[in-house]
Design an enzyme around this catalytic site. Structure first.
Site, short mmCIF file in Angstrom:
data_model
loop_
_atom_site.label_atom_id
_atom_site.label_comp_id
_atom_site.label_asym_id
_atom_site.label_seq_id
_atom_site.Cartn_x
_atom_site.Cartn_y
_atom_site.Cartn_z
N GLU A 194 0.30 1.19 5.09
CA GLU A 194 0.10 0.56 3.94
C GLU A 194 0.63 1.15 2.73
O GLU A 194 0.92 2.41 2.78
CB GLU A 194 -1.59 0.49 3.73
CG GLU A 194 -2.50 -0.21 4.71
CD GLU A 194 -3.97 -0.27 4.68
OE1 GLU A 194 -4.31 0.27 3.64
OE2 GLU A 194 -4.71 -0.63 5.51
N ASP A 240 -6.22 -0.81 12.63
CA ASP A 240 -7.31 -0.05 12.39
C ASP A 240 -8.45 -0.56 11.97
O ASP A 240 -9.65 0.02 11.67
CB ASP A 240 -6.85 1.17 11.23
CG ASP A 240 -6.50 0.45 9.69
OD1 ASP A 240 -6.70 -0.71 9.68
OD2 ASP A 240 -6.14 1.32 8.82
N SER A 241 -8.46 -1.91 11.90
CA SER A 241 -9.72 -2.75 11.72
C SER A 241 -10.61 -2.57 13.05
O SER A 241 -11.76 -2.88 12.90
CB SER A 241 -9.49 -4.10 11.88
OG SER A 241 -8.39 -4.61 12.54
N GLU A 283 -1.93 -9.09 2.18
CA GLU A 283 -3.23 -9.33 2.46
C GLU A 283 -3.98 -9.62 0.87
O GLU A 283 -3.98 -9.06 0.04
CB GLU A 283 -4.00 -8.26 3.03
CG GLU A 283 -5.65 -8.50 3.41
CD GLU A 283 -6.23 -7.35 4.36
OE1 GLU A 283 -7.36 -7.45 4.43
OE2 GLU A 283 -5.32 -6.38 4.76
N LYS A 311 2.71 0.05 11.55
CA LYS A 311 2.35 -0.42 10.32
C LYS A 311 1.75 0.39 9.48
O LYS A 311 0.84 1.28 9.87
CB LYS A 311 1.66 -1.77 10.40
CG LYS A 311 1.24 -2.36 9.25
CD LYS A 311 0.50 -3.69 9.32
CE LYS A 311 -0.90 -3.65 9.58
NZ LYS A 311 -1.73 -2.84 8.42
#
Length: 280
Positions: free
Chosen positions: A117, A46-47, A184, A115
């Protein structure tokens, strides 16, 4: 025939101590190049909200955005595993929404895995998605979708209390059935410790060399995104400046008339032109 990287490959690489390579991609051409280069996995992150769509952060990215880019990447990735991010509010709202949207990313977006978070708080969501036969990669530490809650992009796990939280998140993600987890912006020593107490691979980004693998945003490592460069990024090539030079050269040649030259031009017989002009 190309052999597809699977969750079993991730597990095996951790067992034998072979590092996992992962890069982001958001389009067919880039995915194809990365696949041919031999990366193990491609993250449709989603970057893309920041490096492709120009948003300040990842929060504005939609499911439609992720589906669109995931499909493009999947067409170019013949061997690499395609892992697609679940965007903000596509899974936080309920376990039901998490499973439905994960299913869409696999069915419509052609992802091999998703993925999401979060650790302890979203372990139930991970378990439900895994129970639906969809592989899940976790993401803990500095989670960009929580940027407002964190008060910015900050290193996580520096205090004893915070380090314990990251450890518990890693354990929860593993227990929920995730096949791997991204860590991260976590101190290297903490990441190395966690990698030794969990059985799933740790893929690091700004988490040191003690991880089982690494992931980077490709625009960062190629010098293509200058709005913000994290400390953990190594520039492997100044492709951004080279692209800019090529664009400038193109503009100059178009303006001066040197492009297109004869070798870039299609020809027609002079007699055909003569016939056309005489008819007029």
């Amino acid at each position: 025939m190309n052999m597809k990287t699977t969750t079993a490959v991730f597990k095996k690489k951790k067992q034998i101590g072979e590092k996992i390579t992962m890069l982001t991609a958001y389009d067919y051409s880039t995915a194809k190049l990365e696949d041919e280069a031999g990366v193990d996995a491609i993250l449709v992150g989603d970057s893309l909200g920041m490096v492709v769509l120009g948003y300040e952060n990842t929060l504005s990215v939609t499911m439609e955005d992720m589906l669109h880019h995931s499909k493009a990447v999947a067409r170019g990735a013949k061997s690499a595993m395609v892992v697609t991010d679940m965007p903000f509010m596509s899974y936080q709202t309920s376990v039901y929404d998490a499973v439905v949207n994960a299913g869409r990313l696999v069915k419509e977006g052609r992802a091999d895995a998703v993925k999401l978070e979060g650790g302890v708080k979203f372990a139930g969501h991970i378990r439900a998605i895994v129970d639906a036969s969809i592989p899940v990669m976790g993401h803990i530490g500095m989670t960009p979708q929580s940027v407002n809650a964190f008060g910015g992009f900050k290193v996580q796990g520096k205090s004893a209390e915070d380090a314990k939280r990251v450890i518990e998140d890693a354990k929860a993600v593993e227990a929920a059935g995730a096949f791997a987890v991204v860590m991260e912006c976590v101190p290297a020593a903490l990441t190395e410790y966690i990698s030794g107490i969990v059985n799933i691979p740790i893929v690091g980004i700004g988490a040191g060399n003690g991880c089982d693998g690494q992931v980077l945003v490709y625009q960062d490592m190629l010098g293509m995104y200058s709005d913000f460069t994290p400390k953990f990024v190594k520039t492997f090539g100044n492709i951004g400046s080279e692209m800019k030079q090529c664009f400038e050269k193109y503009c100059d040649e178009v303006k001066t008339g040197s492009f297109p030259a004869k070798e870039h031009t299609f020809m027609i017989d002079d007699e055909v032109i003569r016939m056309i002009t005489e008819e007029r």
